[in-house]
Design a protein around this motif. Structure first.
Motif, short mmCIF file in Angstrom:
data_model
loop_
_atom_site.label_atom_id
_atom_site.label_comp_id
_atom_site.label_asym_id
_atom_site.label_seq_id
_atom_site.Cartn_x
_atom_site.Cartn_y
_atom_site.Cartn_z
N GLY B 16 -2.47 -0.70 15.67
CA GLY B 16 -2.26 0.72 15.92
C GLY B 16 -1.01 1.27 15.24
N GLU B 17 -0.10 0.38 14.87
CA GLU B 17 1.10 0.81 14.15
C GLU B 17 0.76 1.04 12.68
OE1 GLU B 17 4.68 -1.29 16.74
OE2 GLU B 17 3.98 -2.25 14.90
N ASP B 18 1.64 1.77 12.01
CA ASP B 18 1.46 2.01 10.58
C ASP B 18 2.11 0.90 9.77
OD1 ASP B 18 1.78 5.68 10.57
OD2 ASP B 18 0.27 4.33 11.43
N PHE B 19 1.71 0.82 8.50
CA PHE B 19 2.21 -0.22 7.59
C PHE B 19 2.34 0.37 6.18
CE2 PHE B 19 2.45 -4.05 5.13
CZ PHE B 19 1.51 -3.94 4.12
N THR B 20 3.44 0.00 5.51
CA THR B 20 3.62 0.44 4.12
C THR B 20 4.15 -0.70 3.28
OG1 THR B 20 4.16 2.68 4.88
CG2 THR B 20 4.69 2.14 2.60
N LYS B 56 -4.13 9.04 -3.59
CA LYS B 56 -5.55 8.81 -3.30
C LYS B 56 -5.68 8.22 -1.91
CE LYS B 56 -7.55 8.09 -7.90
NZ LYS B 56 -8.34 7.17 -8.74
N LYS B 57 -6.77 8.58 -1.23
CA LYS B 57 -6.99 8.08 0.12
C LYS B 57 -8.34 7.36 0.21
CE LYS B 57 -4.10 11.32 2.64
NZ LYS B 57 -3.95 12.16 3.85
N GLN B 58 -8.32 6.29 0.99
CA GLN B 58 -9.55 5.59 1.34
C GLN B 58 -9.48 5.37 2.85
OE1 GLN B 58 -9.67 1.87 -0.80
NE2 GLN B 58 -10.42 2.79 -2.69
N LYS B 59 -10.13 6.23 3.59
CA LYS B 59 -10.12 6.16 5.06
C LYS B 59 -8.67 6.12 5.56
CE LYS B 59 -14.64 3.98 5.28
NZ LYS B 59 -15.45 2.84 5.75
N ARG B 60 -8.21 5.02 6.13
CA ARG B 60 -6.86 4.95 6.68
C ARG B 60 -5.82 4.49 5.64
NH1 ARG B 60 -6.42 1.00 9.42
NH2 ARG B 60 -8.43 0.00 9.05
N THR B 77 -2.53 3.68 7.95
CA THR B 77 -2.33 4.39 9.23
C THR B 77 -3.10 3.67 10.33
OG1 THR B 77 -2.16 6.46 8.02
CG2 THR B 77 -2.57 6.60 10.39
N ALA B 78 -2.44 3.46 11.45
CA ALA B 78 -3.09 2.88 12.63
C ALA B 78 -3.81 1.58 12.28
CB ALA B 78 -4.04 3.88 13.29
N THR B 79 -3.05 0.56 11.98
CA THR B 79 -3.63 -0.70 11.53
C THR B 79 -4.62 -1.28 12.53
OG1 THR B 79 -1.74 -1.88 12.47
CG2 THR B 79 -1.65 -1.39 10.12
N GLN B 80 -5.58 -2.02 11.97
CA GLN B 80 -6.56 -2.73 12.76
C GLN B 80 -6.52 -4.20 12.34
OE1 GLN B 80 -10.31 -0.76 11.99
NE2 GLN B 80 -9.61 1.17 12.88
N THR B 81 -7.11 -5.07 13.16
CA THR B 81 -7.08 -6.50 12.84
C THR B 81 -7.81 -6.79 11.54
OG1 THR B 81 -8.98 -6.85 14.29
CG2 THR B 81 -6.80 -7.25 15.23
N THR B 82 -8.73 -5.93 11.17
CA THR B 82 -9.45 -6.12 9.90
C THR B 82 -8.58 -5.85 8.68
OG1 THR B 82 -10.25 -3.86 10.10
CG2 THR B 82 -11.73 -5.62 10.85
N ASP B 83 -7.38 -5.28 8.90
CA ASP B 83 -6.47 -5.02 7.78
C ASP B 83 -5.66 -6.24 7.39
OD1 ASP B 83 -5.79 -1.79 9.24
OD2 ASP B 83 -7.21 -2.30 7.64
N VAL B 84 -5.76 -7.31 8.17
CA VAL B 84 -4.99 -8.53 7.90
C VAL B 84 -5.30 -9.05 6.50
CG1 VAL B 84 -4.86 -10.98 8.49
CG2 VAL B 84 -4.68 -9.25 10.28
#
Lengths: 114, 111
Positions: B16-20, B56-60, B77-84
């Motif tokens: 749920g936190e953001d990441f950059t 450019k944007k791709q969903k989150r 934005t709003a990380t999910q476990t699938t972003d690992v």
């Protein structure tokens, strides 16, 4: 289904032995690449080929050799001169050999020393 | 020669936190590409940026190219476990035609 096939998935090398990693693509891409990836590291370019029967050294070519006799195939030989060959080897291809083309990767080969 | 720095090397976030992740080049770039590598997998192309200041944007996921074409960022934005996974930038040079990959940022997401 188009893609890049690398084999084998795992490979073990004895001291003083040469081993060859296979990379085949059916994407009709002109350019092919070999990268080495060490744990926690980025990808380092070993060799690349922009067209059949031609290839160039990348940043870490010492101890490696390649051939490009067919458009579809770009095998990499890890020679006994490569003293630290344990790594994850990735093959990639792109439509042409210019830097604005996305690269498509195979599943990789993990090479270890016996 | 051309150098690339990608930071941070690792990032642990709560779901749920953001990441950059940031990518910086020592030279002006013709283009920059971003790839994602899942644990045990191979890099997969995400996007390419070409124009100065491009966004450019791709969903989150939001990708930016700096005005001077020397840096880029990827924001989730709003990380999910699938972003690992590990996110790599790859720099294109009009001089050589090759891509130079950054060291990557490895993202861990705690559920």
């Amino acid at each position: 289904d188009g893609g890049i096939t690398q084999s084998p998935k795992y490979l073990f090398r004895k001291e003083g032995q040469n081993v060859t990693l296979s990379c085949e693509q059916n994407l009709n891409h002109d350019a092919m690449y070999w990268y080495r990836q060490d744990p926690g590291q980025g990808l380092r370019l070993i060799y690349y080929s922009q067209i059949v029967n031609d290839f160039q050294k990348g940043d870490i070519a010492e101890g490696y050799s390649v051939s490009r006799e067919k458009k579809e195939s770009f095998p990499l030989t890890v020679t006994s001169a490569q003293k630290n060959p344990t790594a994850f080897y990735l093959c990639a291809s792109s439509i042409t050999g210019v830097s604005n083309q996305p690269q498509h990767f195979g599943d990789g080969t993990r090479l270890s020393i016996l | 020669g051309q150098q690339v720095m990608q930071i941070p090397q690792y990032q642990h976030v709560q779901e749920g936190e953001d990441f950059t992740t940031y990518c910086n080049s020592s030279t002006t770039l013709s283009n920059i590409q971003w790839y994602k590598q899942r644990p045990g997998g191979h890099p997969v192309f995400l996007i390419q940026l070409v124009k100065s200041g491009e966004v450019k944007k791709q969903k989150r996921l939001t990708f930016q190219f700096g005005e001077a074409k020397k840096n880029s960022s990827l924001h989730i934005t709003a990380t999910q476990t699938t972003d690992v996974g590990t996110y790599f930038c790859a720099l294109g040079s009009s001089n050589t035609g090759k891509l130079i990959f950054g060291q990557g940022t490895t993202l861990q997401v705690k559920p």
